[in-house]
Structure formats: C-alpha cells, structure tokens
Scaffold this active site. Structure first.
Site, PDB file in Angstrom:
ATOM      1  N   ASN A  81     -16.062 -22.693   6.183  1.00 35.13           N
ATOM      2  CA  ASN A  81     -17.308 -22.882   5.718  1.00 35.13           C
ATOM      3  C   ASN A  81     -17.029 -21.150   4.674  1.00 35.13           C
ATOM      4  O   ASN A  81     -15.584 -20.262   4.505  1.00 35.13           O
ATOM      5  CB  ASN A  81     -17.776 -21.733   6.905  1.00 35.13           C
ATOM      6  CG  ASN A  81     -18.455 -23.085   7.375  1.00 35.13           C
ATOM      7  OD1 ASN A  81     -18.747 -24.074   7.005  1.00 35.13           O
ATOM      8  ND2 ASN A  81     -19.192 -22.888   8.901  1.00 35.13           N
ATOM      9  N   CYS A 111     -16.443 -31.440   9.087  1.00 36.91           N
ATOM     10  CA  CYS A 111     -17.447 -31.708   8.211  1.00 36.91           C
ATOM     11  C   CYS A 111     -17.009 -32.848   7.372  1.00 36.91           C
ATOM     12  O   CYS A 111     -16.558 -33.316   7.252  1.00 36.91           O
ATOM     13  CB  CYS A 111     -16.472 -31.024   7.158  1.00 36.91           C
ATOM     14  SG  CYS A 111     -17.640 -30.738   5.266  1.00 36.91           S
ATOM     15  N   ASN A 122     -18.897 -34.269   4.890  1.00 36.25           N
ATOM     16  CA  ASN A 122     -18.484 -35.004   3.571  1.00 36.25           C
ATOM     17  C   ASN A 122     -17.567 -34.120   3.028  1.00 36.25           C
ATOM     18  O   ASN A 122     -16.294 -34.372   2.337  1.00 36.25           O
ATOM     19  CB  ASN A 122     -19.681 -34.026   2.569  1.00 36.25           C
ATOM     20  CG  ASN A 122     -21.366 -34.700   2.244  1.00 36.25           C
ATOM     21  OD1 ASN A 122     -20.709 -35.890   2.176  1.00 36.25           O
ATOM     22  ND2 ASN A 122     -22.155 -33.468   2.358  1.00 36.25           N
ATOM     23  N   HIS A 159     -26.171 -28.799  15.596  1.00 37.22           N
ATOM     24  CA  HIS A 159     -27.370 -29.338  14.394  1.00 37.22           C
ATOM     25  C   HIS A 159     -28.913 -29.044  15.579  1.00 37.22           C
ATOM     26  O   HIS A 159     -28.791 -29.455  16.701  1.00 37.22           O
ATOM     27  CB  HIS A 159     -27.379 -30.848  14.454  1.00 37.22           C
ATOM     28  CG  HIS A 159     -25.553 -31.235  13.293  1.00 37.22           C
ATOM     29  ND1 HIS A 159     -25.858 -30.845  11.507  1.00 37.22           N
ATOM     30  CD2 HIS A 159     -24.688 -31.203  13.328  1.00 37.22           C
ATOM     31  CE1 HIS A 159     -24.329 -30.614  11.027  1.00 37.22           C
ATOM     32  NE2 HIS A 159     -23.691 -30.814  12.451  1.00 37.22           N
ATOM     33  N   ASN A 214     -26.547 -25.629  12.218  1.00 41.06           N
ATOM     34  CA  ASN A 214     -26.937 -26.134  11.095  1.00 41.06           C
ATOM     35  C   ASN A 214     -27.369 -26.445  11.510  1.00 41.06           C
ATOM     36  O   ASN A 214     -28.866 -27.421  12.110  1.00 41.06           O
ATOM     37  CB  ASN A 214     -25.669 -27.439  10.557  1.00 41.06           C
ATOM     38  CG  ASN A 214     -24.452 -27.178  10.068  1.00 41.06           C
ATOM     39  OD1 ASN A 214     -24.351 -26.385   9.455  1.00 41.06           O
ATOM     40  ND2 ASN A 214     -23.486 -26.843  11.113  1.00 41.06           N
ATOM     41  N   GLU A 268     -27.283 -24.327   6.403  1.00 42.52           N
ATOM     42  CA  GLU A 268     -25.449 -24.777   6.453  1.00 42.52           C
ATOM     43  C   GLU A 268     -25.147 -24.101   7.282  1.00 42.52           C
ATOM     44  O   GLU A 268     -25.209 -22.806   6.607  1.00 42.52           O
ATOM     45  CB  GLU A 268     -24.445 -25.734   5.618  1.00 42.52           C
ATOM     46  CG  GLU A 268     -24.466 -27.493   5.349  1.00 42.52           C
ATOM     47  CD  GLU A 268     -23.752 -27.797   5.250  1.00 42.52           C
ATOM     48  OE1 GLU A 268     -22.062 -26.856   5.707  1.00 42.52           O
ATOM     49  OE2 GLU A 268     -23.247 -27.993   4.530  1.00 42.52           O
ATOM     50  N   ARG A 269     -24.567 -23.813   8.788  1.00 43.14           N
ATOM     51  CA  ARG A 269     -24.119 -22.516   9.371  1.00 43.14           C
ATOM     52  C   ARG A 269     -22.792 -21.936   7.977  1.00 43.14           C
ATOM     53  O   ARG A 269     -22.187 -23.134   8.123  1.00 43.14           O
ATOM     54  CB  ARG A 269     -23.767 -22.962  10.409  1.00 43.14           C
ATOM     55  CG  ARG A 269     -22.522 -22.291  11.511  1.00 43.14           C
ATOM     56  CD  ARG A 269     -22.013 -22.765  12.604  1.00 43.14           C
ATOM     57  NE  ARG A 269     -21.544 -23.629  12.654  1.00 43.14           N
ATOM     58  CZ  ARG A 269     -20.956 -24.614  13.779  1.00 43.14           C
ATOM     59  NH1 ARG A 269     -21.068 -23.767  14.949  1.00 43.14           N
ATOM     60  NH2 ARG A 269     -19.994 -24.974  13.378  1.00 43.14           N
ATOM     61  N   CYS A 292     -24.721 -33.224   3.927  1.00 41.90           N
ATOM     62  CA  CYS A 292     -24.167 -32.579   5.202  1.00 41.90           C
ATOM     63  C   CYS A 292     -23.537 -33.441   5.674  1.00 41.90           C
ATOM     64  O   CYS A 292     -25.055 -34.658   6.000  1.00 41.90           O
ATOM     65  CB  CYS A 292     -24.720 -31.344   5.477  1.00 41.90           C
ATOM     66  SG  CYS A 292     -24.027 -31.358   7.131  1.00 41.90           S
ATOM     67  N   GLY A 293     -23.112 -34.327   5.774  1.00 51.13           N
ATOM     68  CA  GLY A 293     -22.538 -35.538   6.348  1.00 51.13           C
ATOM     69  C   GLY A 293     -22.969 -35.508   7.724  1.00 51.13           C
ATOM     70  O   GLY A 293     -23.600 -36.192   8.839  1.00 51.13           O
ATOM     71  N   GLY A 333     -24.728 -33.317   9.646  1.00 46.68           N
ATOM     72  CA  GLY A 333     -26.241 -33.278   9.283  1.00 46.68           C
ATOM     73  C   GLY A 333     -26.739 -34.855   9.706  1.00 46.68           C
ATOM     74  O   GLY A 333     -28.180 -34.842  10.355  1.00 46.68           O
TER      75      GLY A 333
END
Ligand SMILES: N[C@@H](CCC[C@H](N)C(=O)O)C(=O)O
Length: 275
Positions: free
Chosen positions: A64, A73, A75, A160, A191, A209-210, A218-219, A221
């Site tokens: 991150n 992740c 995306n 999440h 997140n 996002e965290r 955010c994918g 998410g």
C-alpha cells in the site's frame, strides 16, 4: 530502477519486476510512501512487485501507499496480469500466487477485459478479522464520531467493512472512512466501502482504502460490497458496481460460493526512478 505504471479504473500502481532487475537490496515498505506521493514522487495508490513463485506462474507482492502489505488487491491483480501477459506469459489464463492464495486471472486481450476468480468470501468474524460475537457481522451498528453506521464485515483475503447509505455523494468519506479504517473493531484495520443501491443488480460505491485513503476504485471492495448486498437481501448475485473510476462486474456464484470480478487494466507509462 525501471518501473511501469498501470491503472485499473484509476486505482493506480507502480510495478517493479524482480524477475528482470535485481531488487534484492530494496526495502519497498520504506520506499512506498515516497514513490506513491503524488507531489514529491511518481504518484500511485500502491506498488506491485513481480516475483518468482514455487506454486504458480508468478507471485504478486502488493504494498500500500503507506508501506503496509495487504493480502490481495483486485484492481492490482488485473494490472499485474496485463503486465505479465505482455512481458512473459502470452497465455490467457495465468496463475498468480498472493498472500490470499492462488488467483487465476483470465484475459481477453482484444477487449482488454480481465476476469478474476477472487475465491470465496470469508464471513466468520475472527477470520475477517472483526471484533463481533455473532456468526456473521451483518448490518451491525457501529458508532463513530457523531454518527452510527450499519456495517457488514467481509474478507476477500483482506478485510472490508461495507456500509449501505441513501446517497454516496453526501458521505464525508475522508472523515468517516479514516475513522472506521482504524476503529478498534478492526484489529488489522479495514477497507471501508460506502454503497448506494441503484437496483437489485447495480450499486454506486465510494471507497476508503486501508493504507491508501480514498481511491477511485477497489476490486476486492467491489466484491465485498456485492457479497454484503446479497447477504443483507439488497442485491441479486450479478452486480454492476459503479465506482468513481469506472465499472466493475461482480458475480457471486450460488453453487461454488466463489466471487468473480471483471474489468479493464491499462499500462499508462514506463520510466526510471533514481533512488
Ligand atoms: N485497491 C485494492 C485493494 C488494495 C489493498 C487494500 N488497500 C488493503 O490494505 O487491504 C483492490 O482493488 O482490491
């Protein structure tokens, strides 16, 4: 160091390739805040590092913007798949090891759509992780600052907290997102997704996002939001998620319990950075 910049719906990443360059002396955790800074660095939401895997075609390390290392992740994995397809694999199904397990992106290079089997959602509170005593945390009221939000906790490998609101444009995401990311109910932080229902098959979502702050998409998410919407009776299993950076299609299969995500990924430039 050589780098490539990629984006998936405006969620952007600086990618380094440890298979091409000797990066063994680089501490990416320390370097990430500097490289990701949008004024004093290259600018990105995070780093992706291509590494060798013993179990899959490649290993994807994600860092991150604040230097922390998430498990997964969404995306990022589409961007990663796009890069390894162009540079190595030239095959449409690529196996990628991550801290959340092995993922299988499937590429349609002509249309630049990458579909990823994101695995099964984790709902057991201790494994999200979230401090909650029931079997699943669904619409549970959590007071923060001057408001109380009904949170559904879902892990897609990373944690999440999903919140359904009447109008996402009215939410002060930086204030409430930041306060919830570090709320004591989330021992590994989380997140935070704010979602507005448009129909049983479509939502609008904003995300905090965290380790990165508010991002354009955010994918993981979007997957968590679709799962939370189904579990709380708001959504059917095929969901279009409208994000600030574009659209993701999410599907949660009733038979095998797996979530799939599809969307685009683009390489936007290549460069060299002097440390
Ligand atoms: N942007 C990502 C999620 C990146 C990791 C996240 N910030 C975390 O710390 O869990 C996505 O598209 O899924």
């Amino acid at each position: 160091m050589n780098f490539v910049k990629l984006e998936g719906l405006g969620n952007d990443f600086i990618l380094f390739d440890a298979l091409k360059d000797d990066l063994s002396a680089i501490n990416f955790h320390e370097l990430a805040p500097k490289l990701c800074n949008r004024h004093f660095g290259i600018g990105a939401d995070g780093l992706l590092i291509v590494r060798k895997s013993e179990k899959a075609d490649f290993y994807m390390q994600v860092i991150n913007a604040d230097g922390s290392e998430p498990q997964m992740c969404g995306n990022g994995i589409r961007c990663f798949a796009r890069y390894v397809y162009e540079n190595y694999a030239k095959k449409s199904v690529i196996s990628v090891e991550t801290l959340a397990g092995i993922m299988l992106p499937v590429l349609d290079p002509k249309n630049n759509i990458i579909e990823v089997d994101m695995g099964e959602p984790i709902l057991e509170p201790a494994r999200v992780p979230v401090k909650f005593s029931g079997e699943k945390m669904l619409n549970a009221p959590v007071p923060v600052l001057d408001q109380t939000f009904a949170i559904t906790a879902v892990s897609m490998g990373n944690p999440h907290g999903v919140i359904f609101v009447a109008d996402v444009s009215a939410v002060n995401v930086p204030v409430y997102g930041a306060a919830l990311e570090t709320h004591e109910i989330f021992p590994e932080k989380a997140n935070i997704e704010f979602c507005q229902i448009l129909s049983r098959g479509e939502i609008k979502m904003r995300v905090w996002e965290r380790g990165a702050g508010e991002t354009l998409a955010c994918g993981t998410g979007a997957c968590a939001a679709a799962v939370a919407g189904v579990l709380t009776g708001r959504l059917d299993r095929d969901v279009t998620v409208q994000l600030a950076g574009g659209i993701l299609k999410i599907s949660w299969d009733a038979d095998d319990n797996r979530v799939s995500m599809s969307g685009p990924a683009f390489q936007v430039f290549k460069g060299e950075v002097v440390l």
